[in-house]
Design an enzyme around this catalytic site. Sequence first.
Site, PDB file in Angstrom:
ATOM      1  N   ILE A 183      45.971  47.868  36.530  1.00 40.94           N
ATOM      2  CA  ILE A 183      45.305  49.065  37.028  1.00 40.94           C
ATOM      3  C   ILE A 183      45.281  50.060  35.874  1.00 40.94           C
ATOM      4  O   ILE A 183      46.110  49.999  34.961  1.00 40.94           O
ATOM      5  CB  ILE A 183      45.995  49.663  38.282  1.00 40.94           C
ATOM      6  CG1 ILE A 183      47.493  49.919  38.055  1.00 40.94           C
ATOM      7  CG2 ILE A 183      45.784  48.771  39.487  1.00 40.94           C
ATOM      8  CD1 ILE A 183      48.199  50.524  39.269  1.00 40.94           C
ATOM      9  N   ASP A 184      44.308  50.951  35.889  1.00 40.47           N
ATOM     10  CA  ASP A 184      44.111  51.875  34.768  1.00 40.47           C
ATOM     11  C   ASP A 184      45.296  52.823  34.596  1.00 40.47           C
ATOM     12  O   ASP A 184      46.057  53.066  35.542  1.00 40.47           O
ATOM     13  CB  ASP A 184      42.829  52.694  34.982  1.00 40.47           C
ATOM     14  CG  ASP A 184      41.586  51.834  35.033  1.00 40.47           C
ATOM     15  OD1 ASP A 184      41.568  50.788  34.353  1.00 40.47           O
ATOM     16  OD2 ASP A 184      40.646  52.192  35.768  1.00 40.47           O
TER      17      ASP A 184
END
Length: 303
Positions: free
Chosen positions: A137-138
């Site tokens: 995930i970012d």
Amino acid sequence: MTDFSHEVQKEEAGLRIDKLLASLNQDASRSQVQAWIKGNYVEVNQVEVKSNYKCQAGDHISWEIPEPEELDVIPENIPLEIVYEDEDVLVVNKPKGMVVHPSPGHPNGTLVNALLYHCKDLSGINGVIRPGIVHRIDMDTSGLLMVAKNDAAHESLVNQLKEKTVKRSYQAIVHGDITHEVGTIDAPLGRDPRDRQKMAVVDDGRHAVTHFEVLKRFGHFTHVKCVLETGRTHQIRVHMQYIGFPLVGDPKYGPRKTLNSNGQALHAEVIGFNHPKTKEWLEYQIAPPEEFQHLLKEIEKMS
């Protein structure tokens, strides 16, 4: 070495070998695949090819994933919120602002650095930079990630991702008033031809599907739940922007005038998967961080 093979189907004919292999190896980037080809780890019909080789129907592709290099990422004593852990997998709640794995701009302080300190046994399939990392995930997205502690667990989790049996649900705050209660965005994603640092909906992109449901409307903003059917880079951010509802605080895909939320208002709330060894269904949920909930309260005051 891990060996793989694939017979090219009719609908795959004409695709470049590097593009096809990147789609078959969901956790490998196209540049990684090109490195495999350059290192003579890939053969088509028992012959080495170049990255621009156009596949033909019936071609037999065989490839090896090189062994991880010697470890050179330093373990760091960084606090981790472990939601679940056993000898095969762990589920961690990644805080907003933490990068998942080292990169040129972020050599340390990452989730991988913390995991290496916490665990002595992570899968090596993704090499020294991304040990145990099955999906990402970012940096400015908070929430749940599953991590593989051995190669068998890694392969099982990657296969579940490919088969779309992993449950991944997010909360997001977007600009605009979404009038539909639910919706599905089915639009292929690839590199933005005008800006290679961004992703975009492009005709020749990789299949990408996001389902959304409105949780609450605030006039100029909407609180939504997004469920991933596929897991492409920046998928929710790009898809919501594509239908005209970009994420609040998103520096890359959002409007210039947005709320100050230190990055996109996005939280990976639910992760569910079959345990690699026992096959038992595991599902975990974590509430959005205080910062996200405070932002919702501020928006409610404004509406």
